[in-house]
Design a protein around this motif. Structure first.
Motif, short mmCIF file in Angstrom:
data_model
loop_
_atom_site.label_atom_id
_atom_site.label_comp_id
_atom_site.label_asym_id
_atom_site.label_seq_id
_atom_site.Cartn_x
_atom_site.Cartn_y
_atom_site.Cartn_z
N ALA A 1 -39.60 -34.74 10.52
CA ALA A 1 -39.69 -33.66 9.54
C ALA A 1 -41.14 -33.41 9.13
CB ALA A 1 -38.84 -34.00 8.31
N SER A 2 -41.93 -34.46 9.00
CA SER A 2 -43.32 -34.31 8.58
C SER A 2 -44.14 -33.59 9.64
CB SER A 2 -43.94 -35.68 8.28
OG SER A 2 -43.32 -36.29 7.18
N VAL A 3 -44.00 -34.00 10.89
CA VAL A 3 -44.77 -33.37 11.96
C VAL A 3 -44.39 -31.89 12.09
CG1 VAL A 3 -45.23 -33.35 14.44
CG2 VAL A 3 -45.11 -35.53 13.22
N ALA A 4 -43.10 -31.62 12.14
CA ALA A 4 -42.65 -30.23 12.28
C ALA A 4 -43.02 -29.41 11.04
CB ALA A 4 -41.14 -30.19 12.52
N GLY A 5 -42.85 -30.00 9.86
CA GLY A 5 -43.13 -29.27 8.63
C GLY A 5 -44.61 -28.96 8.45
N ILE A 6 -45.45 -29.94 8.74
CA ILE A 6 -46.91 -29.72 8.61
C ILE A 6 -47.39 -28.71 9.65
CG2 ILE A 6 -49.15 -30.83 8.87
CD1 ILE A 6 -47.82 -33.37 7.68
N VAL B 1 -40.35 -37.08 23.18
CA VAL B 1 -40.73 -35.93 24.00
C VAL B 1 -40.95 -34.71 23.11
CG1 VAL B 1 -39.94 -34.30 25.76
CG2 VAL B 1 -39.59 -36.76 26.09
N TYR B 2 -40.07 -34.53 22.13
CA TYR B 2 -40.22 -33.41 21.20
C TYR B 2 -41.54 -33.48 20.44
CZ TYR B 2 -39.60 -30.48 17.09
OH TYR B 2 -39.80 -29.55 16.09
N LEU B 3 -41.86 -34.65 19.92
CA LEU B 3 -43.11 -34.80 19.18
C LEU B 3 -44.32 -34.55 20.06
CD1 LEU B 3 -42.21 -37.93 17.01
CD2 LEU B 3 -42.40 -35.57 16.23
N ALA B 4 -44.25 -35.01 21.30
CA ALA B 4 -45.36 -34.77 22.24
C ALA B 4 -45.52 -33.29 22.54
CB ALA B 4 -45.14 -35.55 23.53
N PHE C 1 -45.65 -30.89 20.58
CA PHE C 1 -46.53 -30.19 19.64
C PHE C 1 -47.95 -30.07 20.19
CE2 PHE C 1 -43.15 -31.14 16.60
CZ PHE C 1 -43.09 -29.95 15.90
N VAL C 2 -48.34 -31.02 21.01
CA VAL C 2 -49.67 -30.93 21.64
C VAL C 2 -49.72 -29.71 22.55
CG1 VAL C 2 -51.32 -32.09 23.14
CG2 VAL C 2 -49.95 -33.43 21.52
N GLN D 1 -49.71 -26.48 20.46
CA GLN D 1 -51.00 -26.17 19.84
C GLN D 1 -51.99 -25.64 20.88
OE1 GLN D 1 -51.98 -26.10 16.57
NE2 GLN D 1 -53.78 -25.15 17.48
N ILE D 2 -51.97 -26.20 22.06
CA ILE D 2 -52.85 -25.70 23.14
C ILE D 2 -52.51 -24.24 23.45
CG2 ILE D 2 -53.43 -25.94 25.58
CD1 ILE D 2 -53.08 -28.95 25.26
N PHE D 3 -51.21 -23.95 23.52
CA PHE D 3 -50.80 -22.58 23.81
C PHE D 3 -51.24 -21.62 22.71
CE2 PHE D 3 -47.75 -19.17 23.06
CZ PHE D 3 -47.82 -18.49 24.27
N VAL D 4 -50.98 -22.00 21.46
CA VAL D 4 -51.33 -21.13 20.34
C VAL D 4 -52.83 -20.90 20.29
CG1 VAL D 4 -51.42 -21.03 17.82
CG2 VAL D 4 -49.32 -21.76 18.95
N THR D 5 -53.61 -21.92 20.65
CA THR D 5 -55.07 -21.78 20.62
C THR D 5 -55.58 -20.91 21.75
OG1 THR D 5 -55.25 -23.99 19.62
CG2 THR D 5 -57.23 -23.06 20.63
#
Length: 583
Positions: free
Chosen positions: A427-432, A485-488, A490-491, A494-498
């Motif tokens: 929840a913290s990773v997704a929420g932040i 795998v889900y948490l990974a 996010f990397v 973020q690369i895509f969004v950037t």
């Protein structure tokens, strides 16, 4: 859990309390606060270092991006300083009208006094969009200073915990929370101050002073009405554990004490407006009902997934001509735009406010029934978190910043056991990450990423060492792998969004991405403030049709994790046995 004592159990009393002097007994008047006790802090040198270093970082962020909320609060300083109280909730000089409860207005009035002596233009009602260095420094400093309420309360949590070392990790994680840094110290709001009051109320509940807990929560409600999401848990917990005896009989003295404390708070807040006959006007400011289901940037909740599913079904119906999927033409335009208005689905039946209200009430009723049967402190914190979580998941026009209502109390559950820790981490990773679009400018991109990673390393690794348990069955091994795998992922996200704006042929991509967040007409974190239209019609010839893609993917991906964490926490709570042991 490896620890002998649960972090959520009330701290041990140093001396037994005589039966004649227990809480609520007539032999001794109930004292709501013990200010000297609250301020007796045994602060470790490491904690002072954290306070100093975090303050230095916040000072360095003074020139950083400021959202429209910065002008909102400057205008509220001007309203409360320049106008009599009778005109506070009527003034329309600026589009940023006062739409928080009276205690926050009184708070702004207090802040406006030194502001006038620092720079009188700050509180000039006609001086719209004033952004001189004096106002920037002053308003940034007020956030830092008022956040000391949070710091003091978190120190009390450490001092009175069964395991201070683990509680220190949790307290530090809350004080340094990336969500508060993003929303308060860059984007600009006063959430740290108000979460300090919330945690103070929870601390009083942990210490057995439930009258003070209810009194503080009533104060909090009159600062910001978004905390109504948590009110059902407070109502059930205080009624069941404070006002009723173990046999279920009403205890009139305690009930009247609590009722009078709450009434006094609301009279202090609303009384002047009731006497002036302005209560309807005040309520119309607090609760406008002209919003759509989704915010411009979809909050990562259940409705984000429903909206995304509608888009997918629309594309399928258009591509393959499936007649069974009837297309609502009004929904075609609605789902292709970043609008703050009515969300009209193209394929899925439309969702109305009454639907979201019923779903929210049903889920909350399930958790509150459990709380009624098990009115312990641990049960209260979990039900409180789930009440906020349910409102975030299924509420009408939820703002992404409302995720802090979930992440803050959830932090208190992080070290209960491995299952709670994993729920907290997901929840913290997704929420932040879902808050990252609030800071879209290049200057803040590195700050939000690096700071969040350092926070995660500081918090997750030591907590995991305390509670880690290896999965004991194949299904749990599979779940463990999928979560990692889900948490990974996010990397990758973020690369895509950037990089996405760099690989598009039209500069409108980055512009719309910024405008979707930056040009949104003020929508308070309570989701109750009036909103306007933002974004661009991506079906028009002036845009590529992909401009909303980074925000959409961020919302959907974060929603997957937050929905899963909601399911996890719900199951964990409902499986709790009557003796308070997690099963």
């Amino acid at each position: 859990m490896n620890e002998t004592h649960s972090l959520l159990e009330p701290f041990p009393q140093k001396e037994p309390i005589p039966a004649s002097k227990q809480e609520g007994e007539a032999a001794e008047p109930v004292r709501i606060f013990r200010w000297r006790t609250l301020l007796q802090l045994d602060v470790a040198s490491a904690d002072w270092d954290i306070l100093v270093l975090s303050t230095c970082l916040k000072l360095l962020l003074f020139p950083a991006y400021r959202s429209t909320d910065f002008e909102v609060h400057r205008n509220w300083l001007a309203i409360t300083h320049s106008l009599p109280i009778s005109r506070w909730y009527y003034d329309t000089t600026s589009e940023w009208t006062l739409d928080y409860p009276p205690f926050f207005a009184y708070f702004e009035k207090l802040l406006s006094i030194p502001a006038y002596f620092i720079d009188s233009k700050i509180v000039d009602l006609q001086n719209l969009n004033y952004d001189a260095w004096s106002v920037v420094v002053y308003q940034r400093i007020t956030v830092i200073v008022t956040e000391l309420v949070l710091a003091i309360v978190l120190q009390r949590f450490i001092r009175e915990a069964a395991d201070p070392s683990v509680q220190r990790i949790i307290s530090v994680s809350l004080f340094l929370h990336p969500g508060l840094l993003i929303v308060d110290h860059i984007h600009f709001q006063y959430n740290g101050f108000m979460f300090g009051i919330l945690l103070w109320s929870i601390l009083m509940a942990r210490n057995g002073n439930k009258l003070a807990s209810g009194f503080l929560f009533a104060i909090l409600l009159n600062f910001k009405h978004i905390y109504m999401y948590l009110a059902p848990a407070y109502f059930v917990y205080l009624l069941r554990s404070f006002c009723l005896s173990p046999t279920g009989a009403l205890q009139p003295t305690k009930f009247l004490s609590l009722a009078n404390a709450v009434i006094i708070v609301f009279l202090a807040s609303l009384g002047p407006f009731i006497l002036m006959g302005q209560l309807p006007q005040l309520l119309s400011r607090l609760f406008p009902f002209t919003r759509g289901l989704n915010h411009a940037y979809w909050a990562p909740n259940a409705w984000a997934l429903v909206t995304a599913a509608d888009r997918v079904l629309l594309k399928v119906a258009q591509r393959f001509g499936i007649e069974v999927l009837a297309i609502n033409e009004a929904g075609v335009a609605s789902t292709s735009r970043g609008l703050v208005g009515d969300t009209v689905f193209a394929v899925i039946p439309n969702v109305k406010p009454i639907h979201t209200f019923i779903i929210t009430i049903v889920f909350q009723a399930i958790f509150l029934t459990k709380l009624w049967r098990l009115p312990s402190y641990k049960s209260f914190v979990t039900a409180l978190t789930l009440c906020g979580y349910t409102s975030f998941m299924f509420g009408w026009h939820v703002h992404e910043k409302a995720i802090l209502l979930v992440l803050v109390p959830l932090s208190l559950l992080a070290a209960e056991n491995n299952a709670f820790f994993r729920t907290f981490m997901i929840a913290s990773v997704a929420g932040i990450f879902s808050l990252f679009p609030l800071l879209f400018t290049p200057a803040e991109t590195l700050v939000k990423i690096v700071y969040s990673i350092l926070w995660a390393l500081l918090v997750f690794e030591p907590l995991q060492r305390k509670v880690y348990e290896f999965p004991t069955s194949l299904p749990f091994v599979i779940i463990d792998v999928l979560e990692k795998v889900y948490l990974a992922g996010f990397v990758v996200l973020q690369i895509f969004v950037t990089l996405f704006p760099l690989f598009t042929q039209r500069s409108a991509v980055s512009t719309t991405y910024a405008d979707t967040v930056n040009k949104t007409v003020h929508c308070g974190t309570d989701g109750a403030s009036p909103c306007g239209v933002v974004g661009a019609d991506v079906t028009s010839g002036s845009a590529s049709g992909l401009e909303f893609l980074p925000l959409m993917l961020t919302s959907i991906y974060c929603a997957v994790g937050l929905v899963w964490a909601f399911i996890r926490l719900s199951v964990l709570y409902l499986k709790q046995s009557e003796d308070g042991i997690w099963t």
